[in-house]
Motif scaffolding. Structure first.
Motif, PDB file in Angstrom:
ATOM      1  N   ILE A  30       0.727  -1.086  -0.021  1.00  0.00           N
ATOM      2  CA  ILE A  30      -0.033  -0.023  -0.007  1.00  0.00           C
ATOM      3  C   ILE A  30       0.960   1.248   0.139  1.00  0.00           C
ATOM      4  CG2 ILE A  30      -1.771   1.217   1.334  1.00  0.00           C
ATOM      5  CD1 ILE A  30      -2.908  -1.177  -0.240  1.00  0.00           C
ATOM      6  N   SER A  31       1.842   1.178   0.917  1.00  0.00           N
ATOM      7  CA  SER A  31       2.710   2.092   0.670  1.00  0.00           C
ATOM      8  C   SER A  31       3.378   2.722  -0.619  1.00  0.00           C
ATOM      9  CB  SER A  31       3.985   2.209   1.944  1.00  0.00           C
ATOM     10  OG  SER A  31       3.463   2.233   3.000  1.00  0.00           O
ATOM     11  N   ALA A  32       3.778   1.572  -1.282  1.00  0.00           N
ATOM     12  CA  ALA A  32       4.256   1.552  -2.548  1.00  0.00           C
ATOM     13  C   ALA A  32       3.385   2.074  -3.628  1.00  0.00           C
ATOM     14  CB  ALA A  32       5.087   0.471  -3.047  1.00  0.00           C
ATOM     15  N   TYR A  33       2.192   1.684  -3.489  1.00  0.00           N
ATOM     16  CA  TYR A  33       1.143   2.001  -4.487  1.00  0.00           C
ATOM     17  C   TYR A  33       0.617   3.426  -4.352  1.00  0.00           C
ATOM     18  CZ  TYR A  33      -3.237   1.752  -6.918  1.00  0.00           C
ATOM     19  OH  TYR A  33      -4.439   1.860  -7.699  1.00  0.00           O
ATOM     20  N   THR A  34       0.692   3.884  -3.007  1.00  0.00           N
ATOM     21  CA  THR A  34       0.047   5.375  -2.942  1.00  0.00           C
ATOM     22  C   THR A  34       1.015   6.557  -2.926  1.00  0.00           C
ATOM     23  OG1 THR A  34      -0.002   5.033  -0.430  1.00  0.00           O
ATOM     24  CG2 THR A  34      -1.784   4.431  -1.622  1.00  0.00           C
ATOM     25  N   ASN A  35       2.299   6.069  -3.112  1.00  0.00           N
ATOM     26  CA  ASN A  35       3.388   7.186  -3.176  1.00  0.00           C
ATOM     27  C   ASN A  35       4.447   6.931  -4.438  1.00  0.00           C
ATOM     28  OD1 ASN A  35       3.082   8.590  -0.238  1.00  0.00           O
ATOM     29  ND2 ASN A  35       3.090   6.428   0.240  1.00  0.00           N
TER      30      ASN A  35
END
Length: 137
Positions: free
Chosen positions: A68-73
């Motif tokens: 999720i961190s990679a997907y949203t940033n």
């Protein structure tokens, strides 16, 4: 390769992101290794299923947070910051889990091979990671 539309910069970015994700996954697991009163790897070698379940839950939870961190940033630095915030939340949940189960000590039960505790802790980690991920989005 340029005539085929191959984007070397995208290839480079994927490579850098992959390295960052692997490093952060290892950091996340090391944080949990420090939190347990026993050596996780030694317990796995002994065949301790409870520790395997808890460790697997940690690994999945860490992966959820990373994904999720990679997907949203778009920035690796922001991804790392959100990932670390998520890891802090998981450590807090581990600590709270120990507080709300005063009749037994989580670490001791895992070391003894209590599969029920390992499975419950696995579910707590995964559920928490999914919940924390909704805050990151």
């Amino acid at each position: 390769m340029a005539e085929f539309g191959f984007d070397w910069m995208a290839f480079y970015n994927i490579g850098v992101s992959l390295v960052a994700i692997i490093v952060l996954q290892i950091v996340g697991m090391l944080i949990f290794f420090l939190k347990t009163p026993f050596n996780d790897m030694d317990e796995l070698k002994k065949g301790n299923v409870a520790v395997g379940l808890a460790l697997g839950g940690k690994f999945i939870a860490t992966g959820i947070l990373l994904g999720i961190s990679a997907y949203t940033n778009t920035s690796i630095w922001f991804m790392a910051i959100w990932f670390l915030i998520g890891q802090v939340c998981l450590v807090i949940v581990y600590w709270v889990f120990g507080l709300v189960t005063p009749k037994f000590k989580v670490g001791e039960e895992l070391e003894k091979g209590n599969v029920a505790v390992g499975l419950l802790l696995c579910a707590v980690f995964i559920g928490t990671a999914i919940s924390i991920s909704s805050l990151i989005i």
